[in-house]
Design an enzyme around this catalytic site. Structure first.
Site, PDB file in Angstrom:
ATOM      1  N   THR A 185       0.865  -1.182   0.000  1.00 34.81           N
ATOM      2  CA  THR A 185       0.000   0.000   0.000  1.00 34.81           C
ATOM      3  C   THR A 185       0.898   1.227   0.000  1.00 34.81           C
ATOM      4  O   THR A 185       2.051   1.158   0.438  1.00 34.81           O
ATOM      5  CB  THR A 185      -0.885   0.052   1.255  1.00 34.81           C
ATOM      6  N   LYS A 444     -15.650  17.734   9.724  1.00 32.87           N
ATOM      7  CA  LYS A 444     -16.604  17.722  10.827  1.00 32.87           C
ATOM      8  C   LYS A 444     -17.037  19.149  11.102  1.00 32.87           C
ATOM      9  O   LYS A 444     -16.262  19.961  11.596  1.00 32.87           O
ATOM     10  CB  LYS A 444     -15.962  17.118  12.081  1.00 32.87           C
TER      11      LYS A 444
END
Ligand code: ADP
Length: 557
Positions: A185, A444
């Site tokens: 990855t 958020k």
């Protein structure tokens, strides 16, 4: 009582045997680093893969040992995909776009004994050779007359090596759970982590991608494989192509719009696959150079698989309008082989208008047979599939990783076998997945979450926007608010207000970015993903105009 069926292990060597036996005349077309085109057939791939298996064994690589590749999508890389794995050894595909330190880290961590490389990466190989003392030799993937002039130990020529090897080779039969390939990855934080695929997981994943509600890869297809073979086994397509006997077109390093168009046309490609950014350069070329009628007459494209990042609606629309091609969005990651969900239509969608259908195609799709998906809240309770509530996406199944290579960092796996993907998503009642963000990229705002992917999608539909990224930046009142970072198309003088005006009405009002800033380019990772960490650092000091007015209003008597 057991069934009385044969226990045939699922091995990659059977894929190439099948392609040779039943589709031997079907072409494989390879575009090489020097600009030449090499044409041969599955029959020839099979013969040369056997030579590779003999050559690798001759170099002393034992079953289970690793060799690395640092290479483009070419026929030689394809031969390694089958020859190395078929011999029982493990192929570690390394992304040449990584920094030299990451490349040598992967080669050392995988304990690769040899490195096969395309000559475009000669300088990289020269740079890393000293840092990889356990590599016994480097094999340049070219003919004798193209050998690079570099001073490294154990430099060999691929063509000479396999020329000297026999085409006779009996593929060993072994346990299907044995390792076949090892991919790392990108590791945006920390070192790259190795995902170790098995013969069994690879063959099952190929069955999945060939199904009609997968990529429906068939013998009559001609595949342009734009997605790189150095990243997650090119989405498993080289193996699926052999399983189905499709024609395979390998673009080498030629990934600009003009070359992609030329290959689509000349090789009569019916399907192509890649990350969203490559398609933008194809559209650029086509818009300037090929009119509608010619495009429709010259190309046979019916579907385009888009994944790796969210498929922007504009990409879905343009493929439909320019080529009459259906975009199949797929979601997955290195740890999921990578394909886990695929966006295809259900019977009830046949009557959708084109616009409604495009909306549906922006979803990441439904789980393939073999993959389970579910979203969980912070207390690890399953969230209902209401299409409204977002949570942590987890997956499990026979082609999902059960650990990282050498067991490093097992925090993503729960005792129940679920793998936490790090993506935030919701699932609708029909089972369609919608990825709203990487968990670290979520914005958020006032206790609610805003999806940066949705905002980017809308911004990208503006005709003057070339590329867009949305990040959360600190806001004194709302905790975080979205900042839209835009690369304009050349020759445009679009303003922030124009873009906000365009987005208004296309997205919930409180999701509208508080500011738009223009930049020359956006940072991308080695796998072409937006590097939002870098953007967040760059704009960490950004002060929203809305934030200032909040302060002013608060200080008013
Ligand atoms: P890396 O090697 O950087 O982990 P991967 O290719 O494994 O790269 O990246 C996987 C991630 O890419 C997923 O977790 C998800 O965030 C993103 N991704 C992949 N496909 C899609 C998609 N269709 N829509 C949105 N995000 C996607």
């Amino acid at each position: 009582m057991n069934g009385l069926m044969q226990q045939r292990q699922l091995l990659i060597s059977d894929l190439i045997e099948h392609a040779c036996a039943h589709h031997g005349e079907r072409e494989v077309v390879s575009h090489l680093v020097d600009g030449s085109v090499y044409r041969y057939t599955w029959h020839d791939v099979h013969a040369r893969a056997k030579r590779v298996a003999n050559a690798v064994g001759g170099l002393g690589v034992a079953p289970g040992e690793r060799v690395s590749s640092l290479a483009w999508n070419t026929h030689r890389h394809l031969e390694l995909y089958f020859g190395v794995t078929g011999s029982g050894a493990v192929l570690t595909t390394v992304n040449p776009r990584l920094f030299a330190e990451q490349i040598s880290y992967i080669i050392n961590h995988s304990e690769s004994r040899y490195v096969f490389f395309d000559t475009s990466f000669s300088a990289t190989v020269e740079e890393i050779a000293k840092a990889c003392p356990n590599v016994q030799g480097f094999i340049a993937m070219c003919g004798r007359d193209q050998m690079p002039d570099i001073a490294i130990r154990g430099l060999r020529c691929y063509e000479e090596l396999i020329e000297a090897a026999d085409t006779k080779f009996d593929w060993p039969r072994f346990d299907e759970n044995r390792a076949s390939t090892l991919c790392y990855t990108s590791g945006t934080t920390g070192n790259p982590k190795g995902v170790l695929y098995s013969h069994r997981s690879t063959v099952l994943h190929s069955f999945g991608t060939c199904t009609a509600d997968g990529f429906a890869i068939a013998a009559r297809d001609s595949i342009l494989l734009v997605v790189p073979m150095f990243h997650v086994n090119a989405w498993g397509v080289p193996y699926a192509a052999a399983m189905s006997g499709a024609k395979l077109v390998l673009p080498g390093p030629w990934l600009d719009g003009e070359n992609i168009y030329r290959m689509l046309r000349n090789e009569r490609c019916t399907i192509t696959l890649g990350v969203p950014t490559v398609w933008l350069s194809l559209f650029d070329y086509v818009e300037k150079n090929v009119d509608d009628t010619r495009r429709r007459e010259e190309t046979q494209l019916t579907r385009v698989v888009v994944g790796g990042s969210a498929a922007p609606r504009i990409v879905i629309e343009k493929f439909e309008r320019y080529f009459g091609a259906f975009v199949i969005q797929a979601w997955g990651m290195s740890e999921t082989s990578p394909v886990a969900t695929v966006c295809t239509l259900l019977a009830k969608h046949q009557s959708l208008t084109l616009d409604q259908r495009f909306d549906l195609q922006t979803l990441q799709g439904r789980a393939m047979y073999g993959v389970e998906i579910a979203v969980f809240d912070d207390d690890l309770r399953r969230i209902p599939h209401d299409g409204k509530t977002a949570g942590q996406l987890k997956v499990r199944g026979p082609w999902i990783a059960s650990a990282y290579y050498k067991n490093e960092d097992d925090s993503a796996w729960g005792a129940d076998g679920w793998f936490a993907t790090g993506d935030v998503a919701m699932i609708d009642p029909d089972g369609y997945l919608r990825i709203t963000d990487r968990s670290k990229d979520v914005i958020k705002s006032g206790g609610e979450w805003i999806s940066s992917i949705d905002l980017e999608n809308v911004a990208l539909s503006h005709p003057a926007v070339q590329e867009a990224a949305v990040i959360g930046v600190a806001h004194s009142r709302w905790q975080e608010r979205p900042l839209l970072v835009v690369v304009k198309k050349p020759g445009n003088n679009v303003t922030s207000e124009d873009i906000i005006e365009f987005m208004r009405g296309r997205i919930a009002k409180w999701w509208l970015p508080d500011d738009v800033v223009f930049v020359e380019s956006l940072p991308h990772s080695a796998t072409g993903k937006l590097q939002k960490v870098v953007l967040r650092q760059k704009f960490s000091g950004h002060r929203f105009s809305t934030d200032l007015s909040d302060l002013t209003s608060m200080s008013r008597p």
